[in-house]
Design an enzyme around this catalytic site. Structure first.
Site, PDB file in Angstrom:
ATOM      1  N   ARG A   1     115.840 -34.632 -28.016  1.00  0.00           N
ATOM      2  CA  ARG A   1     115.760 -33.256 -28.065  1.00  0.00           C
ATOM      3  C   ARG A   1     117.081 -32.631 -27.246  1.00  0.00           C
ATOM      4  NH1 ARG A   1     113.218 -33.578 -31.852  1.00  0.00           N
ATOM      5  NH2 ARG A   1     110.788 -33.167 -31.770  1.00  0.00           N
TER       6      ARG A   1
ATOM      7  N   GLU B   1     117.806 -24.419 -31.113  1.00  0.00           N
ATOM      8  CA  GLU B   1     117.955 -24.540 -32.272  1.00  0.00           C
ATOM      9  C   GLU B   1     117.420 -23.397 -33.365  1.00  0.00           C
ATOM     10  OE1 GLU B   1     116.688 -28.398 -33.739  1.00  0.00           O
ATOM     11  OE2 GLU B   1     118.071 -29.419 -32.194  1.00  0.00           O
TER      12      GLU B   1
ATOM     13  N   HIS C   1     120.416 -31.270 -37.010  1.00  0.00           N
ATOM     14  CA  HIS C   1     119.106 -31.788 -36.559  1.00  0.00           C
ATOM     15  C   HIS C   1     118.742 -32.476 -37.807  1.00  0.00           C
ATOM     16  CE1 HIS C   1     115.163 -31.765 -33.832  1.00  0.00           C
ATOM     17  NE2 HIS C   1     115.085 -32.764 -34.833  1.00  0.00           N
TER      18      HIS C   1
HETATM   19  P1  NAP Z   1     108.498 -43.232 -28.052  1.00  0.00           P
HETATM   20  O1  NAP Z   1     108.132 -44.581 -28.770  1.00  0.00           O
HETATM   21  O2  NAP Z   1     107.490 -42.356 -27.270  1.00  0.00           O
HETATM   22  O3  NAP Z   1     109.608 -43.450 -27.146  1.00  0.00           O
HETATM   23  C1  NAP Z   1     110.000 -42.779 -26.084  1.00  0.00           C
HETATM   24  C2  NAP Z   1     110.719 -43.522 -25.053  1.00  0.00           C
HETATM   25  O4  NAP Z   1     111.163 -42.648 -24.008  1.00  0.00           O
HETATM   26  C3  NAP Z   1     109.727 -44.225 -24.382  1.00  0.00           C
HETATM   27  O5  NAP Z   1     110.202 -45.854 -24.221  1.00  0.00           O
HETATM   28  C4  NAP Z   1     109.381 -43.750 -22.949  1.00  0.00           C
HETATM   29  O6  NAP Z   1     109.310 -44.859 -21.978  1.00  0.00           O
HETATM   30  C5  NAP Z   1     110.813 -43.302 -22.697  1.00  0.00           C
HETATM   31  N1  NAP Z   1     110.742 -42.070 -21.650  1.00  0.00           N
HETATM   32  C6  NAP Z   1     109.793 -41.151 -22.112  1.00  0.00           C
HETATM   33  N2  NAP Z   1     110.027 -40.422 -20.856  1.00  0.00           N
HETATM   34  C7  NAP Z   1     111.137 -40.688 -20.077  1.00  0.00           C
HETATM   35  C8  NAP Z   1     111.538 -40.225 -18.900  1.00  0.00           C
HETATM   36  N3  NAP Z   1     111.294 -39.120 -18.085  1.00  0.00           N
HETATM   37  N4  NAP Z   1     112.798 -41.186 -18.369  1.00  0.00           N
HETATM   38  C9  NAP Z   1     113.113 -42.246 -19.242  1.00  0.00           C
HETATM   39  N5  NAP Z   1     112.491 -42.489 -20.538  1.00  0.00           N
HETATM   40  C10 NAP Z   1     111.463 -41.992 -20.612  1.00  0.00           C
HETATM   41  O7  NAP Z   1     108.926 -42.130 -29.060  1.00  0.00           O
HETATM   42  P2  NAP Z   1     110.036 -42.042 -30.610  1.00  0.00           P
HETATM   43  O8  NAP Z   1     108.912 -42.229 -31.474  1.00  0.00           O
HETATM   44  O9  NAP Z   1     110.822 -43.481 -30.187  1.00  0.00           O
HETATM   45  O10 NAP Z   1     110.561 -40.789 -30.479  1.00  0.00           O
HETATM   46  C11 NAP Z   1     111.446 -40.295 -29.367  1.00  0.00           C
HETATM   47  C12 NAP Z   1     112.076 -38.913 -29.578  1.00  0.00           C
HETATM   48  O11 NAP Z   1     112.815 -38.890 -30.572  1.00  0.00           O
HETATM   49  C13 NAP Z   1     110.657 -37.962 -30.013  1.00  0.00           C
HETATM   50  O12 NAP Z   1     109.796 -37.419 -28.925  1.00  0.00           O
HETATM   51  C14 NAP Z   1     111.469 -36.682 -30.583  1.00  0.00           C
HETATM   52  O13 NAP Z   1     111.909 -35.879 -29.556  1.00  0.00           O
HETATM   53  C15 NAP Z   1     113.027 -37.422 -31.113  1.00  0.00           C
HETATM   54  N6  NAP Z   1     113.035 -37.357 -32.248  1.00  0.00           N
HETATM   55  C16 NAP Z   1     114.139 -36.909 -33.035  1.00  0.00           C
HETATM   56  C17 NAP Z   1     114.206 -36.810 -34.344  1.00  0.00           C
HETATM   57  C18 NAP Z   1     115.702 -36.229 -34.913  1.00  0.00           C
HETATM   58  O14 NAP Z   1     115.543 -35.645 -36.019  1.00  0.00           O
HETATM   59  N7  NAP Z   1     116.927 -36.048 -34.178  1.00  0.00           N
HETATM   60  C19 NAP Z   1     113.606 -37.552 -35.163  1.00  0.00           C
HETATM   61  C20 NAP Z   1     112.269 -38.056 -34.559  1.00  0.00           C
HETATM   62  C21 NAP Z   1     112.341 -37.960 -33.348  1.00  0.00           C
HETATM   63  P3  NAP Z   1     108.415 -44.421 -20.599  1.00  0.00           P
HETATM   64  O15 NAP Z   1     107.157 -43.955 -20.949  1.00  0.00           O
HETATM   65  O16 NAP Z   1     108.119 -46.172 -20.258  1.00  0.00           O
HETATM   66  O17 NAP Z   1     109.451 -43.832 -19.762  1.00  0.00           O
END
Ligand code: NAP
Length: 312
Positions: free
Chosen positions: A231, A260, A278
């Site tokens: 994000r 955005e 995006h």
């Molecule tokens: P996820 O499985 O929940 O993974 C997020 C990771 O971030 C976890 O390993 C978490 O570990 C870590 N994290 C959370 N808060 C943190 C912090 N403050 N400091 C360091 N690490 C942190 O989520 P996902 O399914 O992989 O998706 C991740 C994100 O990608 C989504 O939430 C979305 O915003 C983004 N995304 C973008 C697109 C795009 O089109 N560009 C598409 C889909 C998703 P811990 O809890 O141990 O910290």
């Protein structure tokens, strides 16, 4: 009778067609007077089906006393007021996993493009400079470089698998270390210091707001790259822009921005940035799978079954 569902914005058209077939849909985004529209449908609306969490504010949630579920199209729920949902006992679902591969592909494409400057070299060719000025300048190789993944979750792990196939090394930082074969760094600064490219794959929202600022970019250094598919809020965008303009980092690949679809025009002038609107999950296959999961969560909820992918 079909349950009443509020659409705060338009979703993927085939998904929207399914929603309209199975539910009585109310399109907030077409309403001339949104307040009056919400007031009229409030006694009947049991669900919101937003794209990217759009419009799911505390105010809207409080205005819908019969609201039971917000079924988001998208894995990121940072645009939804989760506290308000909890307070009003509203279930929140998202669409995880089905988008991992496409988002990870986008992350690797951005990484390749910022290291190798393929978009810039293609523009060089199209401008006729190849023949007029000679070969495009040499760029940086990916193989042997270290990718530091900030947020090694579902998408982060899919990115790591791809980066390994490109001959890269992986490190990571999460708040909680995991059982993975990659070295762990205790904070984002240490991760940036140990990496050639910092890959941001955390969720958005208050917990990660501005997580990557001057200190992290200084640790990354003049030879370091940053790629953000998470994000826009996770990076301090004005600081990033200044660091790119001043060459204080080598380059950036960005799929996401702070406000955005607005992108500060100063980014357009940068030769060391690759910018995407995006499009991380934006393929027909992945958007179809996301829509199916959104609809399935709603169906199951209204059939009295547990939803598949609950966040709250
Ligand atoms: P996820 O499985 O929940 O993974 C997020 C990771 O971030 C976890 O390993 C978490 O570990 C870590 N994290 C959370 N808060 C943190 C912090 N403050 N400091 C360091 N690490 C942190 O989520 P996902 O399914 O992989 O998706 C991740 C994100 O990608 C989504 O939430 C979305 O915003 C983004 N995304 C973008 C697109 C795009 O089109 N560009 C598409 C889909 C998703 P811990 O809890 O141990 O910290």
């Amino acid at each position: 009778m079909k349950p009443d569902v509020l659409l705060t914005n338009a979703v993927f058209p085939p998904t929207q067609a399914r929603l309209e077939k199975e539910f009585t849909c109310h399109k907030l985004y077409e309403a001339a007077d949104r307040t009056a529209f919400v007031r009229d449908i409030a006694p009947r609306v049991r669900a919101i089906a937003p794209f990217g969490g759009a419009g799911c504010t505390a105010e809207l949630i409080a205005a819908l006393p019969e609201l039971e579920i917000i079924a988001n199209f998208g894995v990121g729920v940072d645009a939804i007021d989760l506290e308000a949902a909890r307070k009003h006992g509203v279930i929140v679902t998202n669409t995880p996993d089905v988008l991992n591969d496409c988002v990870a592909d986008t992350a690797l494409a951005l990484t390749l493009n910022v290291f190798r400057k393929f978009p810039q070299s293609e523009a060089y060719l199209r401008s006729g400079y190849w023949a007029a000025r000679g070969p495009y300048p040499l760029t940086a190789a990916l193989g042997g470089k270290t990718m530091g993944i900030l947020g090694l979750g579902r998408i982060g792990e899919a990115i790591a698998r791809r980066a390994l196939a490109f001959g890269m090394k992986i490190r990571y930082h999460n708040r909680h270390p995991k059982e993975v074969p990659y070295p762990y760094d205790p904070d984002p600064v240490a991760l940036a210091k140990n990496s050639d490219v910092l890959m941001i794959a955390t969720p958005g929202g208050p917990a990660t707001h501005g997580l990557v600022g001057a200190k992290v970019l200084d640790a990354l250094g003049r030879q370091g790259y940053v790629v953000n598919i998470a994000r826009g809020s996770v990076i301090d965008q004005p600081v990033l822009l200044r660091y790119l303009q001043e060459g204080r980092i080598a380059g950036a690949g960005l799929d996401v921005f702070a406000e955005e679809p607005g992108v500060p025009p100063a980014f357009f002038a940068l030769d060391n940035a690759v910018l995407l609107p995006h499009v991380g999950s934006a393929t027909v296959e992945t958007r179809t799978a996301m829509g199916n999961l959104q609809v399935e969560n709603l169906r199951r909820h209204f059939a009295g079954k547990p939803v598949l992918t609950r966040v709250v």
